[in-house]
Design a protein around this motif. Structure first.
Motif, short mmCIF file in Angstrom:
data_model
loop_
_atom_site.label_atom_id
_atom_site.label_comp_id
_atom_site.label_asym_id
_atom_site.label_seq_id
_atom_site.Cartn_x
_atom_site.Cartn_y
_atom_site.Cartn_z
N ARG A 121 0.84 -1.21 0.00
CA ARG A 121 0.00 0.00 0.00
C ARG A 121 0.87 1.26 0.00
N PHE B 93 2.17 1.71 -3.42
CA PHE B 93 1.10 2.16 -4.32
C PHE B 93 0.86 3.66 -4.14
N ARG B 94 0.94 4.13 -2.91
CA ARG B 94 0.81 5.58 -2.67
C ARG B 94 1.96 6.33 -3.32
N ILE C 183 1.15 6.73 -7.00
CA ILE C 183 0.18 7.80 -7.23
C ILE C 183 0.86 9.16 -7.10
N VAL D 42 -3.96 -5.81 -2.44
CA VAL D 42 -3.90 -4.35 -2.51
C VAL D 42 -4.46 -3.84 -3.84
N LEU D 43 -4.12 -4.50 -4.94
CA LEU D 43 -4.65 -4.06 -6.23
C LEU D 43 -6.15 -4.25 -6.33
N GLU E 37 -8.13 -3.87 -3.91
CA GLU E 37 -8.66 -2.76 -3.12
C GLU E 37 -8.57 -1.43 -3.86
N GLN E 38 -7.43 -1.18 -4.45
CA GLN E 38 -7.10 0.16 -4.92
C GLN E 38 -7.57 0.47 -6.34
N LEU F 68 -9.43 4.04 -8.01
CA LEU F 68 -8.32 4.86 -8.51
C LEU F 68 -8.78 6.20 -9.05
N GLN G 39 -9.11 9.19 -6.86
CA GLN G 39 -7.88 9.86 -6.48
C GLN G 39 -7.35 10.76 -7.60
#
Length: 279
Positions: free
Chosen positions: A201, A204-205, A208, A230-231, A233-234, A238, A241
């Protein structure tokens, strides 16, 4: 006269802003990129059938890079293709610490003929491949001669792009690909060097953040359960964001257009404009 005077005073300011935008390093927003975009490649595909199928079901244009001699490469690459996913050849290359190479590995002591033959055999084993990226390769990607051999083969195919996984800071692969006119990009973030959900995570942040700063960013992950979690979830949130997931080929095209725009903007400054900026 008053209007002319104000315009004359503002002109150097305008040129200064133009020069700043034109030369801002790696700025993805310089050209047609209106929204930050990311691309994601999942490496080491083909070794495990069940988790590979789960990764292929991820939403959006996630790309998958297959080891050429892995047991499930052919069946999983066909499955990914049927779901309109981009597929890469994950090309095994010799590392600095000489880790055991997967079958089909490219090593430093090959002749050019051996190198070419092994590459072509590897490529033939990955159906529907649209690109190539290196698996390991911290030794061989720092050698310009071998990278020229690789780009020569990719150019010969005529329809492949290349992604430098950047397994070493000394890599010249991306640079040589650009010199050969190969559509190319390079990895910005590894999602799962530490394979637990909290660490993934965090990475991943970072992905971004990089996309928002530079306009584009490319991540590489691996078929780990934590990465999948995680993927899952994110990716569905997306867009909330302000970031868009695109195919690797689209990210490369956007980066090329941005680079061309920046070069054109820089060349558009006349000597007189440059002189005004100094005043």
């Amino acid at each position: 006269m008053k209007l002319k005077l104000q315009t004359g005073l503002l002109w150097p300011v305008f040129l200064g802003l133009l020069l700043l935008v034109a030369t801002f390093p790696q700025s993805g927003f310089a050209g047609d990129i209106q929204q930050p975009v990311i691309a994601i490649i999942i490496d080491d595909m083909g070794t495990r059938r069940s988790v590979g199928k789960q990764f292929i079901e991820l939403p959006g244009p996630v790309a998958y890079s297959f080891l050429p001699h892995a047991h499930y490469t052919q069946s999983l690459s066909k499955r990914a293709h049927n779901r309109d996913k981009e597929i890469l050849l994950h090309l095994p290359m010799e590392s600095v610490d000489h880790q055991p190479l997967d079958k089909g590995g490219m090593v430093l002591d090959m002749t050019e003929q051996q190198f070419s033959e092994v590459f072509r055999n590897n490529l033939a084993r990955v159906p529907f491949a649209q690109g190539v990226n290196n698996h390991m390769g911290s030794l061989i990607t720092r050698h310009p001669g071998h990278m020229q051999w690789l780009m020569k083969e990719i150019q010969r195919e005529g329809n492949l792009y290349f992604v430098d996984s950047r397994t070493t800071k000394a890599t010249v692969a991306h640079k040589v690909a650009r010199e050969w006119g190969i559509p190319t990009s390079k990895r910005n973030v590894f999602l799962d060097n530490v394979s637990n959900p909290k660490a993934v995570r965090q990475q991943f942040r970072a992905l971004i953040k990089s996309a928002k700063k530079y306009g584009t960013a490319l991540a590489i992950g691996h078929p780990y359960r934590s990465t999948l979690k995680v993927l899952q979830e994110q990716l569905p949130v997306l867009e909330q964001q302000g970031v868009k997931l695109v195919a690797v080929s689209e990210l490369i095209q956007l980066q090329q257009e941005s680079t061309t725009w920046q070069a054109s903007a820089s060349l558009s400054l006349s000597p007189r404009a440059a002189k005004n900026l100094k005043q």
